[in-house]
Enzyme design. Structure first.
Site, mmCIF file in Angstrom:
data_model
loop_
_atom_site.group_PDB
_atom_site.id
_atom_site.type_symbol
_atom_site.label_atom_id
_atom_site.label_comp_id
_atom_site.label_asym_id
_atom_site.label_seq_id
_atom_site.Cartn_x
_atom_site.Cartn_y
_atom_site.Cartn_z
ATOM 1 N N SER A 45 0.796 -1.229 0.000
ATOM 2 C CA SER A 45 0.000 0.000 0.000
ATOM 3 C C SER A 45 0.826 1.275 0.000
ATOM 4 C CB SER A 45 -0.946 0.017 1.213
ATOM 5 O OG SER A 45 -0.219 -0.112 2.420
ATOM 6 N N HIS A 49 -0.489 5.015 7.151
ATOM 7 C CA HIS A 49 0.029 5.616 5.920
ATOM 8 C C HIS A 49 0.250 7.110 6.056
ATOM 9 C CE1 HIS A 49 -2.414 2.069 4.854
ATOM 10 N NE2 HIS A 49 -1.463 1.849 3.949
ATOM 11 N N ASP A 54 -3.726 8.051 8.089
ATOM 12 C CA ASP A 54 -4.552 7.122 8.851
ATOM 13 C C ASP A 54 -3.661 6.318 9.791
ATOM 14 O OD1 ASP A 54 -3.288 5.290 7.178
ATOM 15 O OD2 ASP A 54 -4.989 5.104 5.818
#
Length: 357
Positions: free
Chosen positions: A49, A332, A329
């Site tokens: 991610s 990240h 968040d």
């Protein structure tokens, strides 16, 4: 001892590891380009991610829901951030557009693939993880198949760079399965050994350079600092897991560069995300960051996470100014956070070796 206390919003952590103002430093990075050398024309991306720019097209993942993408491009686009991620900034440095996502390749005209391709899937790892997406071995096979299908030619792959992101999903899965640290050192060794096999395979497919990110300070992720109300990092995670992983990776890449004697100075480059993250977190004002550990977007309680909506009711809150926060968040960075990391990488000349011959 609970080594890896990812207790807050476990579903979100599966999805996370289920896988930026322009300041003077950025200008300085661009000035370090060596224009007389052969220009890199393509970027191929593998990992999780931190690098995924839209391969997971499902509303079940937060990156496809509001408020993700609120800073850039203004709506959810599959980036695990409010805006750009590591891939976008590496592409910016190379002066190419961020490469197209692998999963939409069949819907694109050939000229849309001229900048390379992104094979990274959020939540994946070197091995199998809590996320069922393709691990790195499979991602590389996708790349190999694209070459066999002549989507990319040998000549233009020679002018390409590969980015490999490893943000720690393998360790999240290890902790989920085992919950103890006795076997962790040997598992870290296996992760690094497989990473080396992977990057060697990528290089053998013809790319000029392979950039491998080391592990960011996992103990500083909001998923870990929540227990201190986002006031301090979990040094146990940083000093045991992260330090050992990064030491083994650096040593292994050094040996690999010594073993492979092609005409480039160092075909494999370790991108020091640990140093870059820590530099920003310790000196946030230098990078125009005000909230270094507290995430901008969080669930209203530990049962919810950023982007979660229940019966049309938002179960998250978003800070007033994402540009002042480092983390978006629980796991990240924000667009501003990644931009600060990129700036730090430029200050340390970490990227200039990409253009070395």
């Amino acid at each position: 001892m609970d080594f890896f206390p990812f207790l807050l919003s476990f579903i979100f952590i599966i999805l996370h590891l289920s896988g930026q103002r322009f300041v003077q430093g950025e200008v300085d990075i661009q000035r370090k380009h060596h224009h007389h050398k052969e220009r890199i024309t393509k970027l191929f991306v593998f990992g999780d991610s931190y690098a995924d720019t839209g391969n997971i097209n499902s509303s079940l993942v937060p990156s496809r829901n509001e408020p993700y993408g609120v800073t850039f491009p203004g709506k959810p686009s599959g980036h695990f951030s409010d805006g750009r991620v590591l891939t976008d900034y590496i592409a910016k440095y190379l002066k190419v557009k961020s490469p197209a996502s692998y999963t939409i390749r069949k819907h694109l005209a050939p000229h849309h693939l001229k900048n390379g391709m992104n094979f990274a899937f959020g939540g994946t790892g070197v091995f199998e993880t809590l996320n069922q997406g393709p691990n790195m071995t499979t991602q590389i096979s996708f790349f190999e198949k694209a070459i066999q299908d002549k989507v990319f030619t040998t000549s233009n792959i020679r002018k390409s760079v590969a980015l490999v992101s490893i943000a720690g999903n393998d360790y999240t899965f290890y902790n989920f399965k085992n919950g103890f640290i006795q076997g962790l050192p040997s598992f870290i060794s296996s992760v690094v050994n497989q990473t080396i096999k992977n990057v060697l395979r990528i290089k053998e497919l013809g790319v000029k350079k392979v950039i491998i990110s080391n592990l960011q300070p996992v103990g500083c992720l909001p998923s870990e600092t929540v227990s201190s109300s986002f006031k301090e990092c979990n040094e146990t995670s940083n000093n045991l897991l992260v330090a050992y992983h990064n030491t083994l990776l650096t040593e292994a890449v050094k040996k690999l560069n010594q073993k492979i004697k092609d005409h480039s100075s160092s075909p494999f480059i370790v991108l020091d995300l640990y140093d870059s993250f820590m530099s920003v977190l310790k000196n946030p004002s230098t990078y125009n960051i005000k909230n270094e550990l507290e995430p901008c977007c969080v669930g209203v309680s530990s049962n919810y996470f950023c982007g979660m909506v229940v019966e049309k009711v938002k179960k998250y809150t978003v800070c007033d100014n994402p540009k002042s926060a480092f983390f978006w968040d629980l796991g990240h960075p924000t667009d501003a956070g990644w931009r600060a990391v990129y700036t730090r990488l430029g200050i340390t000349n970490a990227l200039k070796h990409i253009h070395d011959h």
